[in-house]
Design a protein around this motif. Structure first.
Motif, PDB file in Angstrom:
ATOM      1  N   UNK A  26       0.852  -1.186   0.000  1.00  0.00           N
ATOM      2  CA  UNK A  26       0.000   0.000   0.000  1.00  0.00           C
ATOM      3  C   UNK A  26       0.889   1.238   0.000  1.00  0.00           C
ATOM      4  N   UNK A  27       0.866   1.996  -1.102  1.00  0.00           N
ATOM      5  CA  UNK A  27       1.746   3.158  -1.193  1.00  0.00           C
ATOM      6  C   UNK A  27       1.057   4.408  -0.666  1.00  0.00           C
ATOM      7  N   UNK A  28       1.808   5.508  -0.593  1.00  0.00           N
ATOM      8  CA  UNK A  28       1.271   6.742  -0.022  1.00  0.00           C
ATOM      9  C   UNK A  28       0.136   7.314  -0.856  1.00  0.00           C
ATOM     10  N   UNK A  29       0.219   7.213  -2.165  1.00  0.00           N
ATOM     11  CA  UNK A  29      -0.857   7.722  -3.017  1.00  0.00           C
ATOM     12  C   UNK A  29      -2.158   6.962  -2.767  1.00  0.00           C
ATOM     13  N   UNK A  39      -5.564   8.733  -1.560  1.00  0.00           N
ATOM     14  CA  UNK A  39      -6.816   8.582  -2.306  1.00  0.00           C
ATOM     15  C   UNK A  39      -7.937   8.048  -1.419  1.00  0.00           C
ATOM     16  N   UNK A  40      -7.606   7.175  -0.482  1.00  0.00           N
ATOM     17  CA  UNK A  40      -8.621   6.650   0.433  1.00  0.00           C
ATOM     18  C   UNK A  40      -9.167   7.757   1.323  1.00  0.00           C
ATOM     19  N   UNK A  41      -8.280   8.622   1.796  1.00  0.00           N
ATOM     20  CA  UNK A  41      -8.721   9.743   2.617  1.00  0.00           C
ATOM     21  C   UNK A  41      -9.614  10.693   1.852  1.00  0.00           C
ATOM     22  N   UNK A  42      -9.239  10.987   0.620  1.00  0.00           N
ATOM     23  CA  UNK A  42     -10.022  11.903  -0.214  1.00  0.00           C
ATOM     24  C   UNK A  42     -11.393  11.310  -0.535  1.00  0.00           C
ATOM     25  N   UNK A  80      -9.191   9.568   9.351  1.00  0.00           N
ATOM     26  CA  UNK A  80      -9.718   8.298   9.847  1.00  0.00           C
ATOM     27  C   UNK A  80      -9.748   7.261   8.728  1.00  0.00           C
ATOM     28  N   UNK A  81     -10.081   7.689   7.513  1.00  0.00           N
ATOM     29  CA  UNK A  81     -10.112   6.766   6.377  1.00  0.00           C
ATOM     30  C   UNK A  81      -8.704   6.306   6.004  1.00  0.00           C
ATOM     31  N   UNK A  82      -7.736   7.214   6.070  1.00  0.00           N
ATOM     32  CA  UNK A  82      -6.343   6.837   5.822  1.00  0.00           C
ATOM     33  C   UNK A  82      -5.883   5.825   6.868  1.00  0.00           C
ATOM     34  N   UNK A  83      -6.194   6.116   8.110  1.00  0.00           N
ATOM     35  CA  UNK A  83      -5.791   5.233   9.207  1.00  0.00           C
ATOM     36  C   UNK A  83      -6.396   3.837   9.035  1.00  0.00           C
ATOM     37  N   UNK A  84      -7.680   3.776   8.658  1.00  0.00           N
ATOM     38  CA  UNK A  84      -8.340   2.487   8.484  1.00  0.00           C
ATOM     39  C   UNK A  84      -7.746   1.710   7.321  1.00  0.00           C
ATOM     40  N   UNK A  85      -7.459   2.412   6.229  1.00  0.00           N
ATOM     41  CA  UNK A  85      -6.872   1.748   5.058  1.00  0.00           C
ATOM     42  C   UNK A  85      -5.497   1.194   5.384  1.00  0.00           C
ATOM     43  N   UNK A  86      -4.714   1.969   6.119  1.00  0.00           N
ATOM     44  CA  UNK A  86      -3.393   1.505   6.530  1.00  0.00           C
ATOM     45  C   UNK A  86      -3.506   0.284   7.442  1.00  0.00           C
TER      46      UNK A  86
END
Length: 366
Positions: free
Chosen positions: A2-5, A9-12, A218-224
């Motif tokens: 899972x890369x930074x982009x 994108x998940x956060x957006x 929160x979405x970034x955190x969950x995806x990570x």
């Protein structure tokens, strides 16, 4: 991997205008409005979702140039400049004010507000000209003033900001749905209060914040986490000059455990008299590159969630410990970080995202 982009994108996606409006109105439905007005960088996406639910309601969209793709065919659309207003900004503000003033007694207005509305829709007060307003805007942008100070100044010279737009409403009900691009998520500050109610009003007023930086993080955190990545720092602390922010984040990351680290907010930047290419995120990215020069195993994404950074088509940049070169200092001094990063293939370009919840810094440490 899972890369930074992917994380960005998940956060957006979690705070995109159409997703946010759809979710809010599904959770708490409202009666069909008699008019829908959407103003801001995310106006098209927000309006698209509202139009699906209320296809017969007249729809006015005011957004940034090149941000109107996907607007419903029936919508009236006005595109204007950001971050410094132009002639279309005045036309848009005048049209929005006219539309609100002409609504009948007993009517219901739905306002969809997102960041950027301050520049995109303006109806000047006190005989101020467009040149006057542009000069004031450029001075504030160059000064490093934060969004609260800028919006307070804008409200004094406007007939639509600070609750003044709804002060012209003679109907019965207003529903405001807002995407927050400000610290504290205050409706009085988002879009300089274009969607806020006046101090005294005779209509029923309901306001909701449907998306924010916290929701994106929160979405970034969950995806990570779903990808098996540890998440360390998760802070909304990007509220200082970019130089201060860069030193603070770099120090935190150098001491951090391996994993994903998140920071949100909106830093400020002071510009020289004749700035080069770039915006606050590109400046912050280059400053961070300088701070972590030579550090291995650390990659950092810095980007605006709206997909644009200042007057550029880049959202920000992705840098690591090998990005920095001595010539970067001259670029920083000229406020030309964008051109420097572009020459090294470090810029991040996403196109308009359909949202605007300030900025994200996402770092991965191995």
């Amino acid at each position: 991997m899972t890369d930074l982009r992917t994380l960005f994108d998940a956060g957006v996606a979690a705070v995109r205008g159409d997703n946010s409006v759809t979710a809010s109105l599904a959770t708490k439905p409202v009666a069909a409005p008699d008019r829908i007005i959407a103003v801001g960088k995310a106006a098209t996406a927000m309006a698209r979702a509202a139009h699906v639910l209320f296809p017969e309601t007249p729809l006015l969209i005011v957004t940034k140039y090149h941000h109107a793709d996907g607007a419903p065919a029936a919508a009236e659309v006005i595109e204007a400049a950001h971050p410094v207003l132009d002639e279309n900004s005045i036309s848009a503000g005048t049209r929005v004010l006219e539309a609100v003033q002409n609504m009948a007694a007993g009517s219901h207005l739905m306002l969809l507000v997102s960041g950027g509305a301050s520049a995109l829709a303006e109806a000047p007060a006190g005989g101020l000209s467009l040149d006057d307003l542009k000069s004031r805007a450029q001075q504030m942008l160059a000064s490093g003033a934060d969004i609260h100070a800028m919006n307070a100044a804008r409200t004094k010279t406007s007939r639509v900001k600070g609750g003044k737009l709804l002060g012209a409403f003679g109907g019965a009900r207003v529903t405001t749905l807002a995407i927050s691009d400000v610290e504290g998520d205050s409706l009085q500050v988002i879009g300089s209060g274009i969607g806020a109610a006046p101090v005294e009003s005779a209509f029923t007023f309901e306001a909701r914040i449907v998306a924010s930086n916290a929701i994106a993080r929160a979405a970034v955190r969950q995806t990570a986490s779903d990808a098996g990545l540890a998440v360390g720092h998760d802070e909304e602390t990007l509220y200082a000059d970019v130089n201060v922010v860069a030193r603070r984040i770099a120090a935190a990351l150098k001491d951090a455990e391996p994993g994903i680290h998140l920071f949100g907010g909106e830093p400020t930047v002071v510009l020289p008299p004749d700035p080069g290419q770039g915006g606050r995120n590109q400046a912050l990215a280059l400053l961070l590159a300088r701070e972590i020069a030579g550090v291995s195993g650390l990659q950092i994404l810095v980007a605006g969630t709206d997909g644009t950074d200042g007057p550029t088509d880049a959202a920000g940049a992705i840098i690591d410990g090998a990005t920095w070169e001595a010539s970067g200092q001259e670029a920083l001094d000229r406020a030309d970080a964008g051109a420097w990063l572009q020459a090294r293939g470090a810029l991040l370009k996403t196109g308009p995202t359909g949202t605007n919840v300030m900025d994200l810094v996402i770092a991965r440490k191995s």
